[in-house]
Scaffold this active site. Structure first.
Site, mmCIF file in Angstrom:
data_model
loop_
_atom_site.group_PDB
_atom_site.id
_atom_site.type_symbol
_atom_site.label_atom_id
_atom_site.label_comp_id
_atom_site.label_asym_id
_atom_site.label_seq_id
_atom_site.Cartn_x
_atom_site.Cartn_y
_atom_site.Cartn_z
ATOM 1 C CB SER A 45 45.526 30.281 38.227
ATOM 2 O OG SER A 45 44.867 30.017 37.228
ATOM 3 C CG ASP A 83 43.191 37.237 36.117
ATOM 4 O OD1 ASP A 83 42.442 37.984 36.302
ATOM 5 O OD2 ASP A 83 43.661 36.282 36.692
ATOM 6 C CD GLU A 113 44.763 38.967 42.343
ATOM 7 O OE1 GLU A 113 45.377 39.397 43.270
ATOM 8 O OE2 GLU A 113 44.811 37.821 41.676
ATOM 9 C CD GLU A 175 41.071 32.960 44.866
ATOM 10 O OE1 GLU A 175 41.332 33.936 44.110
ATOM 11 O OE2 GLU A 175 41.818 32.057 45.044
HETATM 12 O O1 KIV Z 1 43.910 33.374 38.095
HETATM 13 C C1 KIV Z 1 42.919 32.851 38.381
HETATM 14 O O2 KIV Z 1 42.872 31.490 38.460
HETATM 15 C C2 KIV Z 1 41.858 33.305 39.182
HETATM 16 C C3 KIV Z 1 40.750 32.732 39.740
HETATM 17 C C4 KIV Z 1 41.228 31.893 40.965
HETATM 18 C C5 KIV Z 1 39.436 33.350 39.971
HETATM 19 O O3 KIV Z 1 41.801 34.656 38.926
#
Ligand code: KIV
Length: 254
Positions: A45, A83, A113, A175
């Protein structure tokens, strides 16, 4: 304590719900670490909230490494999850190499994901902790609608959750799914679920830092701001501009 040990304390028979917050830079990492939040997530994000991009799929490994390093510098002792960006897990081999790069940048675990069972198993086999992510998947989603409403979608999320755990993930982010589905997944798994818009039965909660601080331009319905930082910062900057432009700052020497 490593990430697997930490997350295991929040699975079945957990001590209390786990708190996770996204974090993208050293300053906020240091503040978040001193607040005792359990886990810092260098979420992709960052594409939206830090880099002004419309989609999380528009960033790659260079950005994730850059920000993971910054968070680790700010919070040397925190549990940091980073991530895997869009495309970084396009093959099992690539996913392993990219996970190793995020760990080298300071991550204790990686999050990815979707239900890439083989990919999860391959990363775990290299001794790297993996956090899954199901429900709304921003990297590939065509709409921001809640996921898992129909019986078929619900069954799919439950099945994917089972498979993510079987592949070796140590936790699972859920989510934007209905609360009762969040509860069912949480009760079914032994690893902790970490919800964002997934109800209060999840084993933990995660929010985007900018939503929590009231910095986001649009607030998701499930993420109420706890402070209007956008308003506070705007007022501070306007006051600074006023004082400088009217010759009141800096004050005259005594
Ligand atoms: O990238 C992010 O902020 C996320 C959250 C929504 C869990 O993966």
């Amino acid at each position: 304590m490593n990430a697997v040990e930490l997350f295991s304390r929040f699975g079945k028979g957990r001590i209390r719900p786990l708190s996770m917050i996204t974090c993208y830079d050293a300053t906020f990492a240091a503040i978040a670490a001193s607040s005792e939040v359990d886990v810092l997530l260098v979420g992709d994000s960052l594409a939206n909230v830090m880099l002004g991009l419309p989609r999380t799929s528009e960033i790659g490994m260079p950005e994730m490494i850059h920000h993971t390093r910054a968070v680790r510098r700010g919070a040397p002792l925190a549990c940091v999850v980073a991530d895997l960006p869009y495309g970084a897990d396009s093959s099992t081999a690539q996913a392993v190499v990219h996970s190793q790069a995020l760990v080298a940048a300071g991550a204790d675990a990686v999050k990815l994901e979707g239900c890439g069972e083989e990919v999860i198993a391959a990363i775990v086999a290299e001794g790297i902790a993996v956090v899954g992510h199901l429900g709304l998947l921003p990297q590939t989603a065509v709409s921001l609608r809640q996921v898992g409403r129909s019986p078929e979608d619900r069954a799919l999320v439950l099945d994917q959750a089972r498979r993510v755990q079987a592949a070796g993930a140590c936790a699972l982010v859920l989510e934007h799914i209905p609360s009762d589905l969040g509860k069912d997944v949480t009760e079914m798994l032994s690893i902790p679920t970490v919800g964002i818009g997934a109800g209060n039965a999840c084993a933990g909660q995660v929010l985007v830092l900018h939503d929590l601080l009231g910095l986001s331009e649009r607030q998701p319905p499930f993420a109420p701001a706890r402070v209007d930082l956008r308003g506070i910062v705007t007022e501070a900057l306007a006051g600074y501009h006023r004082d400088v432009s009217q010759g009141r700052f800096p004050p005259p020497a005594a």
